[in-house]
Write a protein that holds these residues in place. Structure first.
Motif, short mmCIF file in Angstrom:
data_model
loop_
_atom_site.label_atom_id
_atom_site.label_comp_id
_atom_site.label_asym_id
_atom_site.label_seq_id
_atom_site.Cartn_x
_atom_site.Cartn_y
_atom_site.Cartn_z
N ILE A 123 22.75 7.26 16.06
CA ILE A 123 22.35 7.15 14.66
C ILE A 123 23.45 6.44 13.87
O ILE A 123 24.55 6.98 13.73
CB ILE A 123 22.06 8.53 14.05
N PRO A 124 23.19 5.23 13.39
CA PRO A 124 24.19 4.55 12.56
C PRO A 124 24.22 5.14 11.16
O PRO A 124 23.18 5.54 10.62
CB PRO A 124 23.68 3.10 12.53
N VAL A 172 18.63 3.71 19.72
CA VAL A 172 19.13 3.78 18.34
C VAL A 172 18.01 4.25 17.44
O VAL A 172 16.91 3.69 17.44
CB VAL A 172 19.63 2.39 17.87
N TRP A 173 18.25 5.31 16.66
CA TRP A 173 17.27 5.85 15.73
C TRP A 173 17.76 5.64 14.31
O TRP A 173 18.85 6.10 13.94
CB TRP A 173 17.02 7.33 15.99
N THR A 174 16.96 4.96 13.51
CA THR A 174 17.38 4.64 12.14
C THR A 174 16.53 5.33 11.08
O THR A 174 16.73 5.08 9.89
CB THR A 174 17.31 3.12 11.91
N VAL A 179 23.46 13.96 19.26
CA VAL A 179 23.44 12.74 18.47
C VAL A 179 24.82 12.09 18.46
O VAL A 179 25.84 12.77 18.31
CB VAL A 179 23.02 13.06 17.02
N LEU A 180 24.86 10.76 18.61
CA LEU A 180 26.10 10.00 18.42
C LEU A 180 26.01 9.29 17.08
O LEU A 180 25.20 8.39 16.87
CB LEU A 180 26.29 8.98 19.54
N LEU A 181 26.85 9.71 16.14
CA LEU A 181 26.90 9.11 14.81
C LEU A 181 27.89 7.96 14.83
O LEU A 181 29.05 8.14 15.24
CB LEU A 181 27.32 10.16 13.78
N VAL A 182 27.46 6.77 14.40
CA VAL A 182 28.26 5.55 14.54
C VAL A 182 28.51 4.91 13.18
O VAL A 182 27.61 4.81 12.35
CB VAL A 182 27.53 4.55 15.48
N ASP A 183 29.75 4.44 12.97
CA ASP A 183 30.12 3.73 11.75
C ASP A 183 31.11 2.62 12.09
O ASP A 183 31.61 2.55 13.22
CB ASP A 183 30.72 4.69 10.72
#
Length: 250
Positions: A115-116, A147-149, A190-194
């Motif tokens: 999840i970005p 990827v889930w947006t 969940v992998l949170l990405v920034d």
């Protein structure tokens, strides 16, 4: 097709994003020399990385890492190109390298989705895309994790964090996200990405909203982290290989 690519490179020579040198036909965005010189954190080699420890006492993060130190022209050019030159594919490319280098250590094991960190509707409309989503795509291409947006959205168009003091950053991101599809991540990892982590305020705000879902686990990965690249020996591994990507990953 190779002959056409060679002709195109001769007529319109491509340049390395960092040093400006001409790229060979097998190089993409960055030359091999600059790829080797990227200021890697090697945090994935730690049992508990400094990124992970920064969330202790705030959020139950499973694991966390960042690929590069954001302390020099090399990494700043990557982020600047993504955010202000409308070249998000360069961030995706470096993120593919990121994922390729760390996936062997098991960092992605058990993760169900990426999840970005979302942008506000206004900022996404102005930029045309979400740079964190492109980073997520790069990781996805190497790992196969989807990827889930549409799980969490940004509901406040808050001011940029760039010029704010430490305590102001936390106030600026308070309650700016909303979990809209909690059922999608129920029981998921969940992998949170920034793109860049400075104080961790934005990631923490988003992660707190994700944590409202039932039985969810959260890990964090950022392309860069603010800090210095004088990595201590505790974060280095002499047997760790450096992955240099010159062709499009499969």
């Amino acid at each position: 097709m190779k002959i056409f690519r060679d002709i195109a490179d001769f007529v319109f020579p491509r340049q390395c994003l960092m040093c400006g040198c001409r790229l060979s036909t097998t190089e993409k965005h960055l030359c091999v020399s600059c790829l080797r010189m990227l200021p890697r954190t090697n945090y994935h080699l730690c049992k508990h990385s400094p990124i992970e420890m920064s969330f202790w006492g705030k959020l139950p993060i499973e694991r966390a890492t960042s690929f590069l130190y954001y302390d020099g022209i090399r990494t700043r050019d990557i982020i600047y190109s993504m955010k202000y030159r409308h070249e998000p594919e360069k961030g995706r490319y470096v993120s593919e390298i990121f994922a390729a280098e760390i996936k062997g250590c098991g960092f992605f094991n058990g993760i169900d989705c990426i999840i970005p960190v979302p942008l506000s509707r206004q900022r996404r409309w102005k930029r045309g895309y979400n740079q964190s989503e492109w980073i997520a795509r790069g990781i996805s291409r190497q790992t196969g994790i989807p990827v889930w947006t549409n799980v969490v959205k940004r509901i406040v168009d808050n001011q940029t964090q760039t010029a704010l003091m430490h305590y102001e950053r936390w106030d600026n991101v308070e309650d700016i996200f909303r979990l809209v599809r909690p059922e999608r991540i129920h029981g998921k990892h969940v992998l949170l990405v920034d793109d860049v982590m400075t104080t961790g305020a934005t990631i923490s705000s988003c992660a707190k909203e994700l944590a409202k879902a039932k039985d969810v686990k959260i890990s964090v990965a950022t392309l860069c982290v603010a800090g210095h690249s004088n990595i201590s020996s505790a974060y280095e591994d002499e047997e760790a290989s450096v992955y240099i990507m010159t062709e499009k990953p499969v």
